[in-house]
Design an enzyme around this catalytic site. Structure first.
Site, PDB file in Angstrom:
ATOM      1  N   GLU A  35     -50.119   7.842  -9.675  1.00  0.00           N
ATOM      2  CA  GLU A  35     -49.159   8.909  -9.957  1.00  0.00           C
ATOM      3  C   GLU A  35     -49.966  10.185 -10.185  1.00  0.00           C
ATOM      4  O   GLU A  35     -50.897  10.190 -10.987  1.00  0.00           O
ATOM      5  CB  GLU A  35     -48.318   8.602 -11.198  1.00  0.00           C
ATOM      6  CG  GLU A  35     -47.286   9.696 -11.473  1.00  0.00           C
ATOM      7  CD  GLU A  35     -46.486   9.471 -12.750  1.00  0.00           C
ATOM      8  OE1 GLU A  35     -45.667  10.347 -13.066  1.00  0.00           O
ATOM      9  OE2 GLU A  35     -46.698   8.451 -13.425  1.00  0.00           O
ATOM     10  N   ARG A 262     -56.258  -5.377 -16.935  1.00  0.00           N
ATOM     11  CA  ARG A 262     -57.088  -4.181 -17.096  1.00  0.00           C
ATOM     12  C   ARG A 262     -58.449  -4.574 -17.650  1.00  0.00           C
ATOM     13  O   ARG A 262     -58.584  -5.541 -18.398  1.00  0.00           O
ATOM     14  CB  ARG A 262     -56.449  -3.200 -18.078  1.00  0.00           C
ATOM     15  CG  ARG A 262     -55.200  -2.511 -17.605  1.00  0.00           C
ATOM     16  CD  ARG A 262     -54.695  -1.585 -18.700  1.00  0.00           C
ATOM     17  NE  ARG A 262     -53.439  -0.947 -18.345  1.00  0.00           N
ATOM     18  CZ  ARG A 262     -53.344   0.209 -17.680  1.00  0.00           C
ATOM     19  NH1 ARG A 262     -54.441   0.822 -17.295  1.00  0.00           N
ATOM     20  NH2 ARG A 262     -52.160   0.734 -17.410  1.00  0.00           N
ATOM     21  N   LYS A 272     -53.777   8.658 -19.972  1.00  0.00           N
ATOM     22  CA  LYS A 272     -53.718  10.025 -19.451  1.00  0.00           C
ATOM     23  C   LYS A 272     -53.168  10.987 -20.499  1.00  0.00           C
ATOM     24  O   LYS A 272     -53.609  12.136 -20.584  1.00  0.00           O
ATOM     25  CB  LYS A 272     -52.849  10.080 -18.188  1.00  0.00           C
ATOM     26  CG  LYS A 272     -53.499   9.491 -16.948  1.00  0.00           C
ATOM     27  CD  LYS A 272     -52.569   9.629 -15.754  1.00  0.00           C
ATOM     28  CE  LYS A 272     -53.139   8.980 -14.520  1.00  0.00           C
ATOM     29  NZ  LYS A 272     -52.186   9.016 -13.383  1.00  0.00           N
TER      30      LYS A 272
END
Length: 559
Positions: A35, A262, A272
């Site tokens: 994104e 992850r 982010k």
């Protein structure tokens, strides 16, 4: 053959099993779907290496697709940065795609779902919708608008599209099962009203698809065979499959979503939102600040693409989340830079050394090997003179037997030069040493082959000729956080763990061979660490960033 199968990770095993069943190799296709709402970080690097690595392994195309469904946070700046990062890591995408390319198709499918009774317009507030969704142990309640007629839903949805509905006025929801044990299946929102300009479509759309609706359908449109996501998307897989089933026809090729865990990195954050806080609060200067875990920050700091790819490959993919010590990333950088970085001399905490028996005004140029790990790197000429800079810590007036550097009455070798002996010091009025006086053995020149040159002394020092030295700004970067997991302590703000020593700026002196060094050139300052030329450098002022030291200084702290 059996040994080869054992070496496969579980993602590759999934692909191999599918190829044994009904998948054809020519139908394999992967994607990396960021994104564009921030810069990519080291966690994304692992995903990039996974997806593009699979493309290389299976000779299959990999799309770079931007999941740009939220115009509030997404910007062209981030798109450009992501493309730079992927290219810098050495990967090429088959097609550059955007979820926004499919806005019309997604809308048309949504209309069909309304007609088929699979979607409806809900006029509740977001708070009301959240309330009536229930809990993991209690079923939800149906919206009072769930049984609107097809005609009314179509009319309201078109008004949403045309901007005739205020933001938060309505949403479009899928009609699934409000009692499902998977809360994501309790009539998830597909569209919301947003009267915001999009970085690609401008003001054309007043409604935007939710991620779960856009992502799987984008995979379907692009005919991605395997859609690999991180583990938090495991509960989304059921919804992913349900949506694709609603828009596909029997017999059509359908993507398969699978999840991997992850790999979190110690002494940093990769959210982010939190990285943006660091930028906006001025804790770091920019997204590419060399202390940031962003790919652009690592690049600016001096990491190489190969070191990051090796890091990603070495930590692999797994089914459980794991915390990787940042020391492992630093190790990968050292290992790669050791092979490619030329050796040069730089002094970061200088004190003047005067060779009292070296002729005044004389100078000579000595041969120095560029990289002992690379024979093809050749050698260079380094100027030598009566006055030199050495490191403050390389001299003590008196020292014990374990101190193998320069002290009064003892000998050390100057790298690529001569053996010297400490004789005297000059101090200022506060007692600080401002000059060290020594003598040298003229016959001990390195590489000369004389008996004196072959004498063994325990210490070797780096140095720079005062007359020829170039002044440089040297930025000594360190880990941004003192805590291993700064955002895992819920009762504390992660910003409390900022390392006050994460950046120290010093003025140093480097040898003149670096006069024409270019931005991103990487070197090893001998006995100190690996450095790279920062983009702030100019023809009149060199600026170096420390990438990593020669050794892990944090290992001592832990022990």
């Amino acid at each position: 053959m059996a040994e080869g199968k054992k070496s496969l990770n579980f993602i590759e095993q999934i692909i191999e099993e599918d190829l044994q069943k009904d998948y054809k190799k020519e139908n394999l296709k992967f994607r990396f779907p960021p994104e564009p709402n921030g810069y990519l970080h080291i966690g994304h690097a692992s995903s990039i290496c996974l997806n593009f690595g699979l493309g290389e392994r299976y000779d299959a195309p990999v799309n770079l697709r931007f999941d740009d469904t939220n115009p509030i946070k997404e910007e062209q700046e981030y798109v450009d940065a992501i493309k730079r990062d992927v290219e810098w890591l050495g990967f090429k995408w088959a097609k550059e795609c955007y979820a926004s390319d499919y806005f019309q198709q997604l809308y048309d499918w949504a209309v069909e779902m309304i007609k088929n009774g699979d979607a409806y317009v809900d006029s509740q507030t977001s708070e009301e919708i959240a309330e009536q969704k229930g809990t993991p142990t209690q079923p939800g309640k149906e919206s009072p608008f769930r049984n609107r007629s097809v005609e009314e839903n179509l009319d309201l949805f078109e008004k949403m599209k045309n901007g005739d509905t205020p933001e938060r006025g309505h949403v479009l929801r899928a009609k699934i099962d409000m009692a499902s044990p998977n809360m994501l299946m309790r009539d998830p929102v597909m569209y919301r009203c947003l009267h915001k300009n999009h970085h690609r479509t401008g003001g054309e759309w007043k409604i935007y698809p939710m991620y779960d609706w856009a992502h799987g359908q984008s995979d379907f449109i692009e005919q991605v065979s395997h859609s690999f996501c991180t583990l938090e998307f495991l509960p989304h897989r059921e919804l992913y499959n349900w949506f694709i089933e609603k828009v596909s026809n029997p017999g059509e090729f359908e993507p398969k979503q699978r999840e991997f865990a992850r790999r979190n990195l110690s002494h940093t954050v990769v959210s982010k939102r939190k990285l943006l806080q660091l930028v906006e609060k001025g804790i770091v200067k920019s997204w590419d600040d060399p202390r940031m875990p962003t790919i652009s920050g690592l690049r600016r700091r001096g990491y190489t693409p190969d070191s990051i790819r090796k890091f990603a490959d070495s930590i692999g993919v797994g089914k459980r989340e794991n915390l990787i010590d940042v020391a492992h990333l630093e190790f990968c950088a050292r290992e790669d830079l050791n092979k490619v970085a030329p050796r040069v001399m730089g002094v970061l905490d200088p004190v003047k050394l005067v060779i009292t028996n070296y002729p005044e005004g004389e100078e000579e140029w000595l041969e120095a090997e560029n990289n002992p790990e690379d024979e093809s790197a050749g050698s260079r000429q380094v100027p030598f003179s009566r006055e030199l800079y050495i490191e403050q810590e390389d001299f003590k007036e008196s020292a014990n037997r374990k101190f193998f550097r320069l002290t009064l009455g003892k000998e050390v070798r100057l790298k690529n030069a001569y053996i010297i002996k400490g004789e005297d010091v000059v101090k200022d009025e506060d007692g600080n040493i401002v000059e060290i006086h020594c003598s040298y053995d003229p016959k001990s020149k390195s590489g000369s082959g004389t008996e004196e040159s072959l004498r063994k002394v325990k210490g070797t020092l780096h140095w720079v000729s005062v007359k020829h030295a170039l002044e440089a700004e040297v930025r000594l970067y360190d880990r941004l956080f003192t805590e291993e997991t700064p955002d895992a302590i819920k009762e504390r703000d992660f910003l409390e763990f900022i390392n006050p020593e994460s950046l120290k700026v010093v003025t140093g002196y480097v040898e003149p061979s670096l006069k024409d060094a270019e931005v991103q050139d990487k070197v090893q300052f001998q006995r100190i660490g690996y450095f790279c030329v920062d983009r702030d450098s100019t023809s009149s002022k060199l600026v170096f960033n420390r990438t990593v030291g020669l050794r892990d200084s944090w290992a001592k702290i832990k022990n």
